[in-house]
Motif scaffolding. Structure first.
Motif, short mmCIF file in Angstrom:
data_model
loop_
_atom_site.label_atom_id
_atom_site.label_comp_id
_atom_site.label_asym_id
_atom_site.label_seq_id
_atom_site.Cartn_x
_atom_site.Cartn_y
_atom_site.Cartn_z
N LYS A 35 32.74 36.84 58.36
CA LYS A 35 32.44 36.34 57.03
C LYS A 35 32.74 37.08 56.01
CE LYS A 35 28.67 33.85 57.01
NZ LYS A 35 27.35 33.24 57.01
N ASN A 36 32.39 38.79 56.32
CA ASN A 36 32.76 39.61 55.31
C ASN A 36 33.96 39.63 54.97
OD1 ASN A 36 30.29 40.54 55.09
ND2 ASN A 36 30.40 42.27 56.59
N HIS A 37 35.10 39.53 55.97
CA HIS A 37 36.35 39.28 55.79
C HIS A 37 37.08 38.24 55.05
CE1 HIS A 37 40.68 39.66 56.51
NE2 HIS A 37 40.79 38.49 56.91
N GLU A 38 36.19 37.09 55.09
CA GLU A 38 36.57 36.00 54.42
C GLU A 38 36.31 36.17 52.78
OE1 GLU A 38 34.98 31.22 53.81
OE2 GLU A 38 34.69 32.38 55.68
N GLN A 39 34.91 36.79 52.61
CA GLN A 39 34.55 37.02 51.36
C GLN A 39 35.62 38.13 50.54
OE1 GLN A 39 30.44 38.32 51.93
NE2 GLN A 39 29.62 36.16 52.04
N THR A 40 35.73 39.05 51.28
CA THR A 40 36.64 40.04 50.93
C THR A 40 38.09 39.51 50.37
OG1 THR A 40 35.71 41.82 52.09
CG2 THR A 40 37.88 42.47 51.47
N THR A 41 38.33 38.68 51.20
CA THR A 41 39.74 38.19 51.03
C THR A 41 39.55 37.12 49.57
OG1 THR A 41 40.41 37.81 53.29
CG2 THR A 41 41.44 36.40 52.02
N ILE A 42 38.43 36.47 49.49
CA ILE A 42 38.25 35.61 48.39
C ILE A 42 38.28 36.48 47.04
CG2 ILE A 42 36.75 33.87 47.42
CD1 ILE A 42 36.15 32.82 49.96
N LEU A 43 37.42 37.49 47.35
CA LEU A 43 37.28 38.49 46.17
C LEU A 43 38.68 39.02 45.71
CD1 LEU A 43 35.52 40.08 44.08
CD2 LEU A 43 35.17 41.55 45.99
N HIS A 44 39.45 39.51 46.71
CA HIS A 44 40.79 40.01 46.38
C HIS A 44 41.62 39.05 45.68
CE1 HIS A 44 44.49 42.30 47.08
NE2 HIS A 44 45.07 41.16 47.52
N GLU A 45 41.45 37.72 46.04
CA GLU A 45 42.49 36.66 45.57
C GLU A 45 42.00 36.31 44.00
OE1 GLU A 45 43.31 33.27 47.89
OE2 GLU A 45 43.88 34.73 49.65
N ARG A 46 40.66 36.42 44.01
CA ARG A 46 40.03 36.20 42.75
C ARG A 46 40.59 37.19 41.71
NH1 ARG A 46 35.59 33.89 40.47
NH2 ARG A 46 35.05 33.08 42.60
N THR A 47 40.33 38.59 42.08
CA THR A 47 40.86 39.77 41.19
C THR A 47 42.28 39.43 41.13
OG1 THR A 47 39.26 41.12 42.22
CG2 THR A 47 40.90 42.24 41.28
N ASP A 48 43.24 39.48 42.04
CA ASP A 48 44.65 39.28 41.84
C ASP A 48 44.85 38.11 41.12
OD1 ASP A 48 47.47 39.91 42.82
OD2 ASP A 48 47.51 37.75 43.24
N SER A 49 44.36 36.96 40.88
CA SER A 49 44.43 35.69 39.92
C SER A 49 44.06 36.24 38.61
CB SER A 49 43.85 34.64 40.47
OG SER A 49 44.15 34.24 41.73
N LEU A 50 42.90 36.81 38.42
CA LEU A 50 42.47 37.35 37.16
C LEU A 50 43.56 38.27 36.39
CD1 LEU A 50 38.75 37.66 37.37
CD2 LEU A 50 39.90 35.97 36.34
N TYR A 51 43.99 39.27 37.36
CA TYR A 51 45.11 40.27 36.96
C TYR A 51 46.37 39.57 36.48
CZ TYR A 51 49.03 43.43 37.22
OH TYR A 51 50.17 44.26 37.10
#
Length: 252
Positions: A35-51
């Motif tokens: 679950k933490n891996h999934e949340q980290t992946t989503i957070l990373h993709e959100r950050t990358d998209s915002l960037y």
């Protein structure tokens, strides 16, 4: 003998219990890590998209600003330090006068060409970037020293420089030059102040033009990018939930 059998039986039960406890803890750890891996992946993709959205916005701003700098150098000299264009037209007004029609016919024609150049630039930029809005600042300057003009607090070089800028703007409008709804004009005069100024006061009877992006111009781009990011992240979460369902089956 029975006593030893009882001890080993108890010991076996204890070890079995510990084994099941460790097994449960292991399963819980794996689930939490997943679950933490999934949340980290989503957070990373959100950050990358915002960037990527922010980078696209900055790249677009830089592209437009570079285009502003390249307005016809025949009439405009861009000052990198002050981010303004100096009109390469020698506007020698009589002392205390602001009417464009007191300038030579050659100077008037050059001022018309300069206005048409700005108008063509605005039209071209609007075709490339329909959502972009501009502030067009027309600034008048006045000469000091020997050319200093001051009758009273309501008739001086500050007022005179503004009247000259307003005169130029009205001159363009009277000759049918239009800059489009995407352009908001600001007319001002800096008198003997303002920047840049020439050390030769006689040359400070001139006009400065400042073309800048209007604040809020790229809000629509940012909002659109954020909506796309949210949509993609929701799709990602839905895919992960479907994948988990197929792997483990429905929960009870």
């Amino acid at each position: 003998m029975k006593r030893y059998t009882f001890i080993w039986t108890s010991f076996s039960d204890l070890m079995t219990s510990l084994f099941f406890i460790m097994l449960v803890l292991f399963v819980l750890t794996v689930v939490m890590l997943e679950k933490n891996h999934e949340q980290t992946t989503i957070l990373h993709e959100r950050t990358d998209s915002l960037y990527q959205t922010t980078k696209a916005r900055l790249d677009r701003i830089n592209e437009i600003e570079e285009g502003v700098k390249r307005i016809d150098p025949q009439y405009f000299a861009y000052n990198e330090r002050y981010k303004k264009h100096i009109l390469r037209i020698d506007a020698r007004f009589p002392v205390g006068e602001s009417s464009i029609y007191l300038l030579t016919s050659d100077t008037q024609e050059k001022l018309l060409d300069a206005g048409r150049t700005i108008s063509r630039f605005m039209q071209a930029e609007h075709e490339k970037n329909p959502d972009v809005k501009y502030l067009l600042i027309v600034e008048g300057q006045a000469s000091g020293g020997y050319y200093h003009y001051h009758t009273d607090d309501y008739r001086n070089n500050d007022v005179l420089s503004y009247q000259r800028a307003l005169g130029l703007w009205n001159f363009w409008k009277q000759r049918g030059i239009r800059f489009g709804e995407e352009c908001e004009p600001l007319i001002c005069g800096s008198g003997e102040g303002g920047v840049p100024r020439s050390a030769n006061e006689e040359q400070n009877q001139r006009f400065l033009v400042h073309i800048i992006l209007k604040p809020g111009t790229f809000d629509s781009l940012t909002d659109e990018g954020l909506k796309m990011n949210e949509t993609s992240l929701e799709a990602l979460s839905a895919n992960r939930r479907r994948h988990d369902y197929e792997k483990t089956g429905p929960s009870h």
